[in-house]
Design an enzyme around this catalytic site. Structure first.
Site, PDB file in Angstrom:
ATOM      1  N   TYR A  30      -1.901  -1.141  10.490  1.00  0.00           N
ATOM      2  CA  TYR A  30      -1.883  -1.259   9.018  1.00  0.00           C
ATOM      3  C   TYR A  30      -0.560  -0.725   8.459  1.00  0.00           C
ATOM      4  O   TYR A  30       0.083  -1.373   7.631  1.00  0.00           O
ATOM      5  CB  TYR A  30      -3.074  -0.485   8.464  1.00  0.00           C
ATOM      6  CG  TYR A  30      -3.347  -0.683   6.988  1.00  0.00           C
ATOM      7  CD1 TYR A  30      -4.151  -1.742   6.546  1.00  0.00           C
ATOM      8  CD2 TYR A  30      -2.836   0.185   6.032  1.00  0.00           C
ATOM      9  CE1 TYR A  30      -4.429  -1.921   5.199  1.00  0.00           C
ATOM     10  CE2 TYR A  30      -3.108   0.010   4.685  1.00  0.00           C
ATOM     11  CZ  TYR A  30      -3.907  -1.040   4.272  1.00  0.00           C
ATOM     12  OH  TYR A  30      -4.176  -1.211   2.924  1.00  0.00           O
TER      13      TYR A  30
ATOM     14  N   SER B 172       0.871  -1.177   0.000  1.00  0.00           N
ATOM     15  CA  SER B 172       0.000   0.000   0.000  1.00  0.00           C
ATOM     16  C   SER B 172       0.907   1.226   0.000  1.00  0.00           C
ATOM     17  O   SER B 172       2.102   1.115   0.328  1.00  0.00           O
ATOM     18  CB  SER B 172      -0.846  -0.011   1.284  1.00  0.00           C
ATOM     19  OG  SER B 172      -1.438   1.254   1.513  1.00  0.00           O
TER      20      SER B 172
HETATM   21  P1  NAD Z   1     -11.453  -6.208   0.260  1.00  0.00           P
HETATM   22  O1  NAD Z   1     -12.044  -6.104   1.617  1.00  0.00           O
HETATM   23  O2  NAD Z   1     -12.284  -5.971  -0.943  1.00  0.00           O
HETATM   24  O3  NAD Z   1     -10.744  -7.637   0.065  1.00  0.00           O
HETATM   25  C1  NAD Z   1     -10.032  -8.255   1.071  1.00  0.00           C
HETATM   26  C2  NAD Z   1      -9.965  -9.722   0.773  1.00  0.00           C
HETATM   27  O4  NAD Z   1      -9.232 -10.366   1.822  1.00  0.00           O
HETATM   28  C3  NAD Z   1     -11.342 -10.393   0.719  1.00  0.00           C
HETATM   29  O5  NAD Z   1     -11.333 -11.404  -0.257  1.00  0.00           O
HETATM   30  C4  NAD Z   1     -11.459 -11.004   2.122  1.00  0.00           C
HETATM   31  O6  NAD Z   1     -12.352 -12.110   2.171  1.00  0.00           O
HETATM   32  C5  NAD Z   1     -10.025 -11.426   2.330  1.00  0.00           C
HETATM   33  N1  NAD Z   1      -9.685 -11.679   3.724  1.00  0.00           N
HETATM   34  C6  NAD Z   1      -9.846 -10.861   4.796  1.00  0.00           C
HETATM   35  N2  NAD Z   1      -9.420 -11.487   5.901  1.00  0.00           N
HETATM   36  C7  NAD Z   1      -8.962 -12.698   5.514  1.00  0.00           C
HETATM   37  C8  NAD Z   1      -8.400 -13.805   6.194  1.00  0.00           C
HETATM   38  N3  NAD Z   1      -8.221 -13.806   7.537  1.00  0.00           N
HETATM   39  N4  NAD Z   1      -8.068 -14.901   5.486  1.00  0.00           N
HETATM   40  C9  NAD Z   1      -8.268 -14.942   4.146  1.00  0.00           C
HETATM   41  N5  NAD Z   1      -8.792 -13.931   3.448  1.00  0.00           N
HETATM   42  C10 NAD Z   1      -9.134 -12.825   4.133  1.00  0.00           C
HETATM   43  O7  NAD Z   1     -10.203  -5.212   0.313  1.00  0.00           O
HETATM   44  P2  NAD Z   1      -9.207  -4.669  -0.818  1.00  0.00           P
HETATM   45  O8  NAD Z   1      -9.273  -3.200  -0.759  1.00  0.00           O
HETATM   46  O9  NAD Z   1      -9.392  -5.370  -2.106  1.00  0.00           O
HETATM   47  O10 NAD Z   1      -7.819  -5.095  -0.160  1.00  0.00           O
HETATM   48  C11 NAD Z   1      -6.936  -6.040  -0.721  1.00  0.00           C
HETATM   49  C12 NAD Z   1      -5.515  -5.679  -0.336  1.00  0.00           C
HETATM   50  O11 NAD Z   1      -5.189  -4.411  -0.918  1.00  0.00           O
HETATM   51  C13 NAD Z   1      -5.294  -5.527   1.164  1.00  0.00           C
HETATM   52  O12 NAD Z   1      -4.046  -6.081   1.515  1.00  0.00           O
HETATM   53  C14 NAD Z   1      -5.285  -4.032   1.365  1.00  0.00           C
HETATM   54  O13 NAD Z   1      -4.546  -3.659   2.464  1.00  0.00           O
HETATM   55  C15 NAD Z   1      -4.636  -3.585   0.070  1.00  0.00           C
HETATM   56  N6  NAD Z   1      -4.857  -2.173  -0.268  1.00  0.00           N
HETATM   57  C16 NAD Z   1      -6.115  -1.692  -0.466  1.00  0.00           C
HETATM   58  C17 NAD Z   1      -6.275  -0.351  -0.802  1.00  0.00           C
HETATM   59  C18 NAD Z   1      -7.621   0.248  -1.051  1.00  0.00           C
HETATM   60  O14 NAD Z   1      -7.697   1.481  -1.182  1.00  0.00           O
HETATM   61  N7  NAD Z   1      -8.675  -0.514  -1.150  1.00  0.00           N
HETATM   62  C19 NAD Z   1      -5.167   0.467  -0.918  1.00  0.00           C
HETATM   63  C20 NAD Z   1      -3.902  -0.056  -0.710  1.00  0.00           C
HETATM   64  C21 NAD Z   1      -3.756  -1.396  -0.390  1.00  0.00           C
END
Ligand code: NAD
Length: 256
Positions: A151, A138
């Site tokens: 985080y 991130s």
């Molecule tokens: P999201 O909530 O849409 O997806 C998260 C996924 O992780 C889902 O499939 C959920 O079921 C799974 N998950 C959560 N806990 C889990 C566990 N204990 N075991 C297995 N699976 C688990 O979120 P997202 O925004 O798509 O996030 C995905 C990644 O991207 C994360 O690592 C997040 O930190 C990173 N990220 C997101 C953003 C953003 O703005 N959305 C920005 C930077 C980084």
């Protein structure tokens, strides 16, 4: 381009993980999905791209379940060729109020899971002399925001793990890189928009505008499709010597 390869994407039932899984599948990679919630929908979306798709429900906070998932992929497809460490959660609170249980969960799911999946998938990649490890970090792996101690700590750790893994395999066909998105409108961020709207008594649209305006100069969300295209680049021959980078897709967030 990726026909015959198998990609394991953690946390791929939704958001960024699903976007990356679809982009890899569009290049011919077989996909192993992981994550909670609806599984059949994402499975069907991947199958529609003409590749094999499987699912393992490992809880990424549990090392034994991660080990079971890697064994499952090896039994089903031979080995993990592409590992995308993506599963992640968020919790927002000041350090002095941060619930210990949320801290432990974020460190386990957002950081330690990448270590466990990587250490378990690496030997087969090294033997094949080809592998791609892509860690979804991130902008918070590079800079901080208030109220996100766990985080930011986890994501900085993931960037560090990315560099060490890249260095240890630098003379091989195994690369490791991190993707550092800014805001992406997924369920994880929608929760933060909703909280902002509720706290300020403002509309969802106004909360979204404020959220982007505070950090992201482009005033635009990065999309899962764009992040998927970056993952495909890392897996392409042009990515052969891209090693240990933390690549932002953040609308200028960290350029400020
Ligand atoms: P999201 O909530 O849409 O997806 C998260 C996924 O992780 C889902 O499939 C959920 O079921 C799974 N998950 C959560 N806990 C889990 C566990 N204990 N075991 C297995 N699976 C688990 O979120 P997202 O925004 O798509 O996030 C995905 C990644 O991207 C994360 O690592 C997040 O930190 C990173 N990220 C997101 C953003 C953003 O703005 N959305 C920005 C930077 C980084």
């Amino acid at each position: 381009m990726l026909k015959g390869k198998t990609a394991l994407v953690t946390g791929s039932t939704s958001g960024i993980g699903l976007g990356i899984a679809k982009a890899l599948a569009a290049q011919g990679a077989n996909i192993v999905l992981n994550g909670f919630g609806d599984v059949e929908g994402p499975k069907a979306e991947i199958a529609a791209l003409g590749v094999k798709v499987a699912y393992h429900g490992a809880d990424m906070s549990k090392p034994a379940e991660i080990e079971d998932m890697i064994k499952f992929v090896q039994a089903q497809f031979g080995q993990v060729d592409i590992l995308v460490n993506n599963a992640g959660i968020q919790h927002v609170a000041r350090v002095e109020n941060f619930p210990i249980e949320r801290w432990d969960a974020i460190i386990a799911i957002n950081m330690s899971s990448a270590f466990h999946a990587t250490r378990l998938a690496l030997p087969a990649m090294q033997k094949a002399n080809w592998g791609r490890i892509i860690n979804v970090a991130s902008v918070h792996g590079l800079v901080a925001s208030a109220e996100k101690s766990a985080y930011v700590t986890a994501k900085h750790g993931v960037v560090g793990l990315t560099k060490v893994t890249a260095l240890e395999n630098a003379t091989t066909g195994v690369t490791c890189n991190a993707i550092c998105p800014g805001w992406v409108l997924t369920p994880l961020v929608q929760k933060q928009v909703d909280a902002k709207a509720a706290a300020g008594g403002i509309s969802n649209a106004e909360a979204t505008k404020q959220l982007l305006g505070e950090k992201e100069p482009s005033l635009q969300f990065t999309t899962p499709e764009e992040l998927g295209a970056l993952a495909v680049f890392f897996c392409s021959p042009a990515g052969n010597n891209v090693r240990g980078v933390a690549w932002n897709m953040d609308g200028g967030w960290t350029a400020q």
